[in-house]
Design a protein around this motif. Structure first.
Motif, PDB file in Angstrom:
ATOM      1  N   ASP A 128      26.403  42.200  44.351  1.00  0.00           N
ATOM      2  CA  ASP A 128      26.591  42.076  45.803  1.00  0.00           C
ATOM      3  C   ASP A 128      28.058  42.118  46.219  1.00  0.00           C
ATOM      4  OD1 ASP A 128      26.884  39.629  44.418  1.00  0.00           O
ATOM      5  OD2 ASP A 128      26.714  38.498  46.303  1.00  0.00           O
ATOM      6  N   LYS A 129      28.965  42.221  45.251  1.00  0.00           N
ATOM      7  CA  LYS A 129      30.391  42.213  45.549  1.00  0.00           C
ATOM      8  C   LYS A 129      30.962  43.632  45.536  1.00  0.00           C
ATOM      9  CE  LYS A 129      30.438  37.679  45.456  1.00  0.00           C
ATOM     10  NZ  LYS A 129      30.521  36.887  46.694  1.00  0.00           N
ATOM     11  N   ILE A 148      33.553  36.614  35.443  1.00  0.00           N
ATOM     12  CA  ILE A 148      32.181  36.846  35.909  1.00  0.00           C
ATOM     13  C   ILE A 148      31.746  35.760  36.889  1.00  0.00           C
ATOM     14  CG2 ILE A 148      29.765  37.001  35.175  1.00  0.00           C
ATOM     15  CD1 ILE A 148      30.948  38.167  32.493  1.00  0.00           C
ATOM     16  N   ALA A 149      31.899  34.496  36.491  1.00  0.00           N
ATOM     17  CA  ALA A 149      31.512  33.392  37.375  1.00  0.00           C
ATOM     18  C   ALA A 149      32.363  33.383  38.636  1.00  0.00           C
ATOM     19  CB  ALA A 149      31.638  32.062  36.637  1.00  0.00           C
ATOM     20  N   GLU A 167      26.858  42.179  36.850  1.00  0.00           N
ATOM     21  CA  GLU A 167      26.692  40.721  36.949  1.00  0.00           C
ATOM     22  C   GLU A 167      26.879  40.204  38.377  1.00  0.00           C
ATOM     23  OE1 GLU A 167      26.071  38.649  34.332  1.00  0.00           O
ATOM     24  OE2 GLU A 167      26.571  39.799  32.526  1.00  0.00           O
ATOM     25  N   ALA A 168      27.636  40.951  39.189  1.00  0.00           N
ATOM     26  CA  ALA A 168      27.871  40.526  40.576  1.00  0.00           C
ATOM     27  C   ALA A 168      27.634  41.725  41.498  1.00  0.00           C
ATOM     28  CB  ALA A 168      29.289  39.977  40.737  1.00  0.00           C
ATOM     29  N   LYS A 196      33.290  39.218  49.958  1.00  0.00           N
ATOM     30  CA  LYS A 196      32.679  40.389  49.321  1.00  0.00           C
ATOM     31  C   LYS A 196      33.692  41.178  48.500  1.00  0.00           C
ATOM     32  CE  LYS A 196      29.857  44.469  50.362  1.00  0.00           C
ATOM     33  NZ  LYS A 196      28.714  44.047  49.535  1.00  0.00           N
ATOM     34  N   CYS A 210      33.682  35.947  40.221  1.00  0.00           N
ATOM     35  CA  CYS A 210      33.209  36.991  41.130  1.00  0.00           C
ATOM     36  C   CYS A 210      31.844  36.643  41.716  1.00  0.00           C
ATOM     37  CB  CYS A 210      33.155  38.334  40.397  1.00  0.00           C
ATOM     38  SG  CYS A 210      34.778  39.002  39.985  1.00  0.00           S
ATOM     39  N   GLN A 211      30.961  36.093  40.897  1.00  0.00           N
ATOM     40  CA  GLN A 211      29.631  35.725  41.398  1.00  0.00           C
ATOM     41  C   GLN A 211      29.710  34.669  42.491  1.00  0.00           C
ATOM     42  OE1 GLN A 211      27.909  34.561  37.636  1.00  0.00           O
ATOM     43  NE2 GLN A 211      26.794  36.491  37.406  1.00  0.00           N
ATOM     44  N   ASN A 212      30.634  33.723  42.343  1.00  0.00           N
ATOM     45  CA  ASN A 212      30.713  32.591  43.256  1.00  0.00           C
ATOM     46  C   ASN A 212      31.732  32.748  44.377  1.00  0.00           C
ATOM     47  OD1 ASN A 212      28.800  31.199  41.671  1.00  0.00           O
ATOM     48  ND2 ASN A 212      30.394  30.497  40.275  1.00  0.00           N
ATOM     49  N   LEU A 254      31.151  43.647  35.450  1.00  0.00           N
ATOM     50  CA  LEU A 254      31.173  42.845  36.681  1.00  0.00           C
ATOM     51  C   LEU A 254      30.227  43.417  37.738  1.00  0.00           C
ATOM     52  CD1 LEU A 254      34.972  41.992  37.067  1.00  0.00           C
ATOM     53  CD2 LEU A 254      33.109  40.386  36.608  1.00  0.00           C
ATOM     54  N   GLN A 255      30.140  44.737  37.821  1.00  0.00           N
ATOM     55  CA  GLN A 255      29.252  45.346  38.811  1.00  0.00           C
ATOM     56  C   GLN A 255      27.786  45.042  38.508  1.00  0.00           C
ATOM     57  OE1 GLN A 255      30.830  49.284  38.424  1.00  0.00           O
ATOM     58  NE2 GLN A 255      32.318  49.011  40.075  1.00  0.00           N
TER      59      GLN A 255
END
Length: 312
Positions: free
Chosen positions: A252-253, A223-224, A249-250, A232, A226-228, A246-247
């Protein structure tokens, strides 16, 4: 969402309140189950939540060894699993009687046995400490330096941990049938379609796949990552249920399911045996329940609590 599914969701929430239940769900569960759960996480996070809960009933949406883990630390609570046949190829690869025979046949080695949590209560009862993919490196680093380690049952995770720690271990030759289906060829193919993408992979994958990854980590640590991530496009090489979380939590990816040679994503058929209807039914009937012989439960509890303590 249809009226029927809305009604089912509402009835699950009603039953949960009536039963004073908590719903725990693994990251590999279907999206509708993840969305209704009180907590969604990896094996380590779920073990902590199971230990901490003050609910009377634990509805564990995962596979059998996970529900057993909840029962080990909550002997006086009712633990139900939506589908009693939701098993695990890793658990099946290391039967307790075979491990016990191996240890008896090799008593002179005085193994320090570290068991990946993906195993039965019977196997846990034979071990010194448990680990998850999220804490395996930390647990191995804390193992006694003067004893050889036997790591069971996942040889791929064990090999990755040896790379991270430099600690030699003897590896039980078990594997997750889902993660070994990812191949170097299938990941290279998707990388060619998204040349700027980063690859994050679970350590249950083979060495050939891990070498292609920009990061190898547990589902929770994905999770972290993908967020960081500075890009993209991210190729996620683990069971497909992880994409739902994941979609969220992140958002924008652009998260791309790692493909196998035979399909565009990879489902664990055991994880997907649980459904909303089965979750409803297990809360209504309080079955199937997970029960353990007290001697096995007690012996399995010590290495599990040791893991939780060493992971803090």
């Amino acid at each position: 969402m249809s009226t029927t599914s809305l009604d089912l969701r509402e009835d699950i929430l009603r039953l949960k309140k009536e039963r004073n239940a908590v719903i725990l769900a693994h990251n590999y569960q279907t999206g509708d189950i993840q969305d209704i759960a009180d907590y969604v996480g990896d094996s380590l996070g779920l073990a902590y939540r199971a230990q901490e809960t003050d609910a009377d009933v634990i509805a564990f949406c995962g596979v059998h060894f996970m529900a057993e883990t909840a029962k080990i630390v909550n002997p006086n609570k009712t633990v139900v699993l939506p589908d009693k046949d939701a098993g695990c190829s890793l658990e099946e690869s290391c039967p307790a009687d075979e491990l016990e025979k191996y240890l008896n046949d090799n008593k002179e080695k005085n193994y320090y046995v570290i068991a990946y949590i993906n195993c039965s209560a019977g196997v846990k009862a034979l071990c010194d400490v448990i680990c998850t993919s999220g804490n395996a490196v930390k647990i191995v680093n804390k193992a006694p330096a003067d004893r050889p380690i036997l790591f069971v049952p996942d040889a791929n995770l064990g090999a990755w941990v040896m790379e991270q720690t430099g600690r030699k271990m003897d590896l039980w030759q078990g594997a997750c049938y889902v993660h070994v289906e990812f191949t170097r060829e299938s990941i290279n193919k998707i990388k060619s379609e998204y040349p700027d993408a980063l690859v994050v992979a679970h350590p249950e994958c083979t060495t050939a796949v891990r070498l292609l990854a920009d990061e190898v980590c547990s589902t929770e640590k994905m999770i972290a990552f993908c967020q960081n991530a500075p890009v993209k496009n991210i190729i996620v090489v683990t069971e497909s249920g992880m994409l739902h979380r994941l979609q969220k939590e992140a958002p924008d990816k652009n998260l791309i399911a790692g493909p196998t040679d035979r399909c565009a994503c990879n489902d664990c058929h055991f994880m997907k045996m649980n459904t909303m209807q089965k979750l409803h039914d297990c809360l209504e009937k309080l079955e199937p329940q997970v029960e353990l012989p007290e001697d096995i439960r007690k012996r399995a509890e010590a290495p599990l609590l040791k893991m939780l303590e060493q992971s803090k």
